[in-house]
Write a protein that holds these residues in place. Structure first.
Motif, PDB file in Angstrom:
ATOM      1  N   ASN C  14       0.823  -1.217   0.000  1.00 37.47           N
ATOM      2  CA  ASN C  14       0.000   0.000   0.000  1.00 37.47           C
ATOM      3  C   ASN C  14       0.851   1.258   0.000  1.00 37.47           C
ATOM      4  O   ASN C  14       0.540   2.237  -0.662  1.00 37.47           O
ATOM      5  N   SER C  70      -3.382   6.830   7.943  1.00 39.94           N
ATOM      6  CA  SER C  70      -3.977   7.988   8.592  1.00 39.94           C
ATOM      7  C   SER C  70      -3.997   7.832  10.113  1.00 39.94           C
ATOM      8  O   SER C  70      -4.255   6.746  10.622  1.00 39.94           O
ATOM      9  N   PRO C  71      -3.740   8.912  10.846  1.00 38.52           N
ATOM     10  CA  PRO C  71      -3.762   8.810  12.316  1.00 38.52           C
ATOM     11  C   PRO C  71      -5.107   8.318  12.848  1.00 38.52           C
ATOM     12  O   PRO C  71      -5.172   7.747  13.931  1.00 38.52           O
ATOM     13  N   GLU C  75      -3.243   5.911  15.416  1.00 35.32           N
ATOM     14  CA  GLU C  75      -2.552   6.808  16.346  1.00 35.32           C
ATOM     15  C   GLU C  75      -2.580   6.227  17.761  1.00 35.32           C
ATOM     16  O   GLU C  75      -1.565   6.193  18.459  1.00 35.32           O
ATOM     17  N   ASN C  96       1.146  10.760   7.964  1.00 31.75           N
ATOM     18  CA  ASN C  96       0.248  10.059   7.048  1.00 31.75           C
ATOM     19  C   ASN C  96       0.875  10.026   5.660  1.00 31.75           C
ATOM     20  O   ASN C  96       0.807  11.000   4.909  1.00 31.75           O
ATOM     21  N   GLU C  99      -2.851   7.474   2.908  1.00 34.14           N
ATOM     22  CA  GLU C  99      -4.040   8.134   2.336  1.00 34.14           C
ATOM     23  C   GLU C  99      -3.685   9.457   1.669  1.00 34.14           C
ATOM     24  O   GLU C  99      -4.325   9.852   0.682  1.00 34.14           O
ATOM     25  N   GLN C 100      -2.702  10.154   2.251  1.00 32.60           N
ATOM     26  CA  GLN C 100      -2.398  11.475   1.703  1.00 32.60           C
ATOM     27  C   GLN C 100      -1.122  11.475   0.873  1.00 32.60           C
ATOM     28  O   GLN C 100      -0.600  12.517   0.532  1.00 32.60           O
ATOM     29  N   TRP C 103      -1.273   6.469  -1.774  1.00 35.75           N
ATOM     30  CA  TRP C 103      -2.494   6.031  -2.442  1.00 35.75           C
ATOM     31  C   TRP C 103      -2.981   6.992  -3.501  1.00 35.75           C
ATOM     32  O   TRP C 103      -3.901   6.684  -4.250  1.00 35.75           O
ATOM     33  N   ILE C 118       6.668  14.861   4.503  1.00 37.96           N
ATOM     34  CA  ILE C 118       5.610  14.678   5.496  1.00 37.96           C
ATOM     35  C   ILE C 118       6.209  14.143   6.790  1.00 37.96           C
ATOM     36  O   ILE C 118       5.869  14.590   7.891  1.00 37.96           O
ATOM     37  N   THR C 576      -4.406  18.223  25.340  1.00 39.88           N
ATOM     38  CA  THR C 576      -3.856  19.147  24.341  1.00 39.88           C
ATOM     39  C   THR C 576      -4.746  20.383  24.309  1.00 39.88           C
ATOM     40  O   THR C 576      -5.520  20.614  23.383  1.00 39.88           O
ATOM     41  N   LEU C 634       0.671  21.665  19.719  1.00 41.33           N
ATOM     42  CA  LEU C 634       0.476  22.164  18.348  1.00 41.33           C
ATOM     43  C   LEU C 634       0.633  23.673  18.422  1.00 41.33           C
ATOM     44  O   LEU C 634      -0.274  24.428  18.099  1.00 41.33           O
TER      45      LEU C 634
END
Lengths: 343, 140, 649
Positions: C14, C70-71, C75, C96, C99-100, C103, C118, C576, C634
């Motif tokens: 994948n 994907s998270p 995750e 990720n 998916e991002q 794929w 990434i 968070t 973040l």
């Protein structure tokens, strides 16, 4: 222009009775420019106050210094400070109140009305004087400017000498005051945001050319930031050269200040600095013009902030500096805020 | 401009809608050009103007901000503030002469994998003829 | 010194099919601060997770990046693996690259380059992550239910039966809401009071339910698990422990005022019981009307005749403070006032009634003992016109929405009318018939087939009085003919509105309202009983027009959600959340204004975060001009580094 005898009487009373700590006003200038900021502590000195078309300064910036001073004192004098404001300046007071930077009790506002005219632009004045020094600038009964030099007087129509921002004036008398000297004359607004038309009508490439040329001149002296009453942040986000370190500042906090731009006065970095400043002033700048007046390189900074003032009005119906109870521009929204730019 | 110029795009995607929409495009094996590198933020409302300016400053040729449709924000109203704030950013950037195609904002829901694909494809197509972004880039 | 470990997953083919995972691992091994970099076929498998745990222990990693799917998928898996190995779970981030990336792209070199970017972005993020632990707050294991109608009663019973103490606050002297005013309920024609009073009695006898009637919520502060409520207990001037319901007081009271229970069709005295089965079973002295406007002291007649000496004119209002962990709001509805209906007489015709008034006429304990009589002359009406959608489905003049229950109660009213007045004729003007519940459609058909109710499809343009009759001008759109009926009585199915005073209460609770003034649910499809405010739930018609079975279901649903909170000793919340850098904060309050959860507040010129309410959306951080507020793990600093990494810098 208004005869400020009534204001002087009020000022004397305030100082005699100890109701204010001191008064920030306009006094006689030196060095060829008729007016300058004046700090008065004794009622005997009140007669030194002047009011004429050379009172271009936005004295509200000194309220920021006053607050900083109070913050450092163990037992600060809690009395208000008296301050002379024009219409535009008073809107700066409104914004500071809106942001709870000052309390209404911190200021005693001595408002002056510009009547049907305003203040003069020094570049235009110099040009008109052709080298002669202006000793006095007054407004006559026909609202024309009368400039006294060593060789006599020169007359000029208001539009010839008025500061650009006065031609777009939104408040020719203070919107907030404790006393008001002068008439609350309603002035028909010539053309709101008219000064932007020239730049807006240029093509994108021409606009870029214009702004690159102007901003390349910038030496990052930060005079614009220092002159602006709204740039009161202890530490500027864009370029932290003034980290307010207190006993509580941790090593982490010191390390955490991001360098969003480099200190070098390079084209790209200057641009980012000015863009961030403009965005941070959106909904807060009241066009007192001090940034432009302070700039040693004659960068037309007003046009950056004015553009966002216009967008605030046209896109969001937001008027800056009239209502201190209004939420800030960026901390409010309407359901009908435009979204045509969103795909 | 070189034939092989490939625009570099940074996309700020909100976790609950747009990033999920991007994931859906992946799950559905849709295809789009690899020019965009995504950064997942919690909400489009948390995208500061500083991010946009910094992205261009660090050499991005295009910046995309994408969030939930109005009324659907996972955090109720973050996207309304984004809408207002980023509209001002867009107007400012265009005013100083930056090509308007370089900064884009979109509403992409978790179900709109197709829309995400289309937005990216269009973005790359619109950016190619403009060449690299040099106006705000540090040391171009 | 940072020690980051990077793990690139093949995910079979994948990822590895399009991304050169070995190359990515090699590149990242050279990234500053990375001390471990490897690739593996299935990172989420047990051996895959073991690789992570081993590396953490052996290489003393202080941060982990897993470049995989994907998270949303794994995750938690990888964060748990980190935790097992002794590394704080929030020091594990996902990149990720499936998916991002793998794929959606076909060009292998470009996809590999993008995957590296990434992953670098995730490395820069995790390097600045703090170690965090989920926040926990103690829970006050009691509940508050506001509103004593069927929804409030049901919620209180469910909570009480689950073993939790409940305070049920009702502003009227008795619980029962509007359901107790009904005669019969559709579609079974059950006697409303017969099915409701047992529940009401159960509430009054329940050891876990503290019933506070004639009381109103004044103030609410705090947050989920820890609400502090101030309740105003109004004086009834009657001691419920002593009152025997002998009714001698009403016989001597000189003051008569309109009876709210009968919607003004009858009067009551200033001392009264709203209805015989009131809970609590006690009389109330209404101090708004006693003493009358001309005297300033009570006449004292009721106290004179009260043998048990239950009346005490010196009772004072009390403010009672309670602590609860959850609040359920079930404040119900009121009907849209007839005064608003210009076309139908502004509510001034005595024989033009609304649905609740007609309900009272039908009721055996009502103003006319169950006989259907015209309020004007007490004659039996032989022709009654029922108008559906009165005030509903009318965005231009009244309410845009459909009030859901009117079709059903109108047909019920028509049937009850026919059962009472066998030779009467009932006409119903309708636009649609909405009879979607169990047995509802059959009920409607029964009215038409068995009781001869005539349905006319069309709107009524005007209703007015003439010579003792109510003239109705309507239209039958199925035949295309205008219709005029000289009716003896008209019943308007008025729109359902949120109960009066609900808006003020919502303000006190800081509950959002929707565009029609009903309480806003957290999500219209998936979260219909929760409000946006954590710990506050919605039940019944306060949230939207609905019938009794839906109200009961929703009340039980709200109770279940409340129990989910109350059944825990401590509540856990994602850590968070926002944090303020105090020395940069100037107290301008812009962040406070934008917070969707009211998690920020100004205290002495600086902003403070209520970590339990903060959901970590970050809107405050983008609003702050000084970057004085950041979201943990973040931060803007982290995003600045991520931007750099994404652009290959």
């Amino acid at each position: 222009m208004a005869n400020i005898e009534d204001l002087k009487e009020e000022a004397k009373k305030l100082l005699r009775e100890g109701k204010v700590k001191y008064i920030i006003g306009y006094g006689a200038g030196t060095n060829g420019w008729p007016a300058a900021p004046l700090f008065i502590k004794k009622h005997e000195d009140v007669d030194k106050l002047v009011w004429n078309p050379t009172c271009v300064h936005n004295l509200v910036r000194f309220l920021v210094d006053e607050k900083r001073r109070k913050a450092r004192q163990k037992q600060p004098d809690k009395r208000p400070v008296g301050i002379m404001v024009k219409g535009c300046d008073s809107r700066a007071v409104v914004v500071l109140l809106q942001e709870k930077f000052i309390d209404r009790n911190d200021v005693y506002i001595l408002g002056v009305s510009c009547g049907k005219t305003g203040v003069v632009d020094d570049a235009k004045l110099s040009k008109k004087m052709g080298g002669k020094k202006a000793k006095k600038v007054e407004v006559d009964a026909q609202d024309r400017f009368v400039v006294t030099t060593e060789e006599g007087t020169v007359e000029a129509a208001a539009e010839e000498l008025l500061a650009e921002r006065c031609l777009e004036c939104k408040a020719n008398f203070p919107v907030i005051y404790d006393v008001l000297s002068g008439e609350k004359t309603k002035r028909p607004l010539d053309k709101p945001f008219g000064s932007l038309e020239k730049i807006e009508s240029l093509s994108a490439a021409e606009r870029w050319s214009f702004w690159k040329e102007q901003l390349d001149k910038c030496i990052r002296c930060y005079a614009c930031r220092s002159a602006c009453p709204m740039c009161y942040c202890d530490e500027c986000v864009v370029d932290s050269i003034n980290l307010a370190v207190t006993a509580d500042t941790t090593a982490d906090e010191k390390a955490q200040r991001i360098r969003w731009v480099q200190r070098s006065a390079e084209s790209s970095e200057n641009l980012i600095y000015h863009l961030v400043r403009a965005i941070h002033l959106a909904g807060r700048c009241i066009d007192c013009g001090e940034c432009e007046r302070a700039c040693p390189l004659d960068i037309p900074l007003r046009f950056l902030n004015k553009k966002l003032e216009k967008e605030a009005k046209e896109l969001f119906g937001y008027e800056v500096g009239f209502d201190s109870a209004l939420p800030a521009l960026i901390s409010s929204f309407r359901d009908e805020d435009p979204q045509d730019f969103i795909r | 401009m070189a034939e092989d110029y490939e625009p570099r795009i940074v996309a700020f995607l909100c976790k609950w809608c747009s990033s999920a929409g991007s994931d859906l495009a992946g799950v559905s094996r849709m295809e789009y050009p690899p020019n965009v590198v995504p950064i997942q933020v919690m909400c489009s409302g948390s995208v500061s103007p500083l991010y946009i300016f910094s992205a261009f400053n660090k050499g991005a040729d295009g910046v995309l901000v994408s969030g939930c449709h109005p009324g659907d924000c996972h955090y109720i109203k973050g996207n309304y503030y984004a809408r207002r704030r980023l509209n001002l950013v867009k107007k400012l950037l265009e005013y100083i002469g930056l090509e308007p195609q370089r900064f884009q904002m979109s509403w992409i829901s978790a179900a709109e994998g197709t829309k995400y694909t289309q937005i990216i494809k269009n973005f790359v197509k619109e950016l190619k003829p403009l060449g690299p972004q040099t106006k705000m880039r540090r040391n171009p | 010194m940072k020690r980051t470990g990077v793990f690139i997953c093949h995910c079979g083919i994948n990822i590895a099919g399009t991304v050169d995972v070995k190359n990515v691992a090699e590149q990242l091994a050279k990234h500053p601060g990375v001390v471990h970099s490897e690739d593996y076929v299935y990172m989420c498998s047990d051996p895959g997770q073991n690789l992570i745990e081993q590396a953490i222990k052996e290489k003393k990693l202080d941060g982990v990046v897993v470049a995989c799917c994907s998270p949303n998928l794994h995750e938690t898996t990888f964060r748990n693996a980190a935790k097992r190995a002794g590394l704080n779970s929030f020091r594990c981030e996902i990149a990720n690259i499936r998916e991002q990336c793998s794929w959606v792209h076909k060009d292998k070199p470009k996809a590999t380059q993008k995957a590296t970017k990434i992953a670098r972005s995730a490395i820069e993020k995790v390097r600045q992550n703090e170690s965090l632990d989920a926040l926990s707050v103690p829970v006050t294991r009691r509940a508050l239910v506001v509103g004593g109608g069927i929804s409030g009663i049901q919620a209180a019973l469910d909570l009480g039966n689950s073993g939790f103490e409940v305070i049920l606050v009702e502003r009227n002297p008795s619980i029962g809401g509007h359901m107790i005013q009904l005669s019969e309920t559709f579609p079974t024609l059950d006697c409303s009071q017969c099915i409701l009073t047992p529940k009401m009695v159960e509430v009054s006898r329940h050891p876990k339910i503290k019933l506070m009637t004639y009381s109103e919520v004044q103030d609410v502060s705090g947050y989920v698990g820890n609400f502090k409520v101030k309740i105003l207990k109004k004086p009834t001037y009657v001691d419920p422990a002593k009152c025997t319901l002998c009714d001698e007081c009403t016989k001597v009271c000189p003051i008569v005022v309109p009876n709210e229970f009968d919607l003004g069709l009858t009067g009551r005295r200033a001392i009264y019981i709203p209805f015989p089965q009131a809970i609590p079973a006690s009389y109330t002295l209404d101090d708004k009307n006693c003493p009358d406007p001309f005297t300033t002291i009570a006449c004292g007649k009721c106290a004179d005749v009260c043998k048990p000496k239950a009346i005490d004119y010196d009772q004072q209002p009390e403010i009672i403070e309670e602590e609860v962990g959850v609040i359920i709001v079930a404040t119900g509805f009121d009907l849209y006032d007839k005064e608003n209906m210009a076309e139908y007489g502004f509510g001034k015709y005595a024989d033009v009634l609304d649905g609740l008034q007609f309900e009272r006429l039908c009721s055996a304990s009502g103003p006319t003992q169950g006989q259907i009589l015209r309020p004007s002359d007490h004659q039996e009406p032989k022709e009654v016109v029922f108008i559906q959608c009165s005030g509903s489905r009318d965005p231009e003049n009244h309410c845009a929405y459909c009030s859901k229950i009117c079709c059903m109660y109108t047909v019920k009213h028509a049937m009850l009318y026919k059962h009472h007045v066998h030779d009467g004729q009932a006409y119903i003007f309708y636009i649609d018939i909405r009879s979607g519940g169990k047995g509802y459609e059959e009920f409607v058909q029964r009215a038409v087939e068995e009781d001869g109710v005539v349905y006319l499809r069309g709107k009524v343009s005007k209703v007015f009085e003439e010579n003792g009759k109510i003239i109705v001008w309507g239209v039958d759109t199925l035949t295309g003919k205008p219709i005029e009926i000289a009716a003896d009585m008209v019943v308007l199915a008025q729109a359902m509105r949120p109960s009066t005073g609900a808006q003020e209460l919502a303000k006190k609770l800081k509950l959002a309202l929707d565009k029609d003034g009903f309480l806003a649910e957290a999500h219209p499809k998936l979260r219909p009983v929760e409000s946006v405010t954590s710990g506050m739930f919605l039940a019944g018609a306060a949230q939207a027009p609905k019938d009794i079975p839906e109200a009961v279901a929703q009340a039980s649903g709200a109770a279940a959600k409340a129990i989910a909170i109350l059944s825990q000793e401590r509540l856990f919340h994602s850590p968070t959340v926002a944090k303020v850098i105090s020395n940069l904060c100037t107290g301008c309050g812009m962040c406070v204004a934008v917070c969707p959860y009211d998690a920020l507040a100004l205290k002495e010129g600086k902003v403070e975060v209520n970590e339990v309410l903060c959901e970590g959306c970050g809107t405050c951080t983008a609003t702050c001009l000084r970057s004085a507020i950041q979201v943990k793990n973040l931060t803007q600093q982290q995003v600045a580094e991520m931007i750099n990494a994404c652009l290959g810098g």
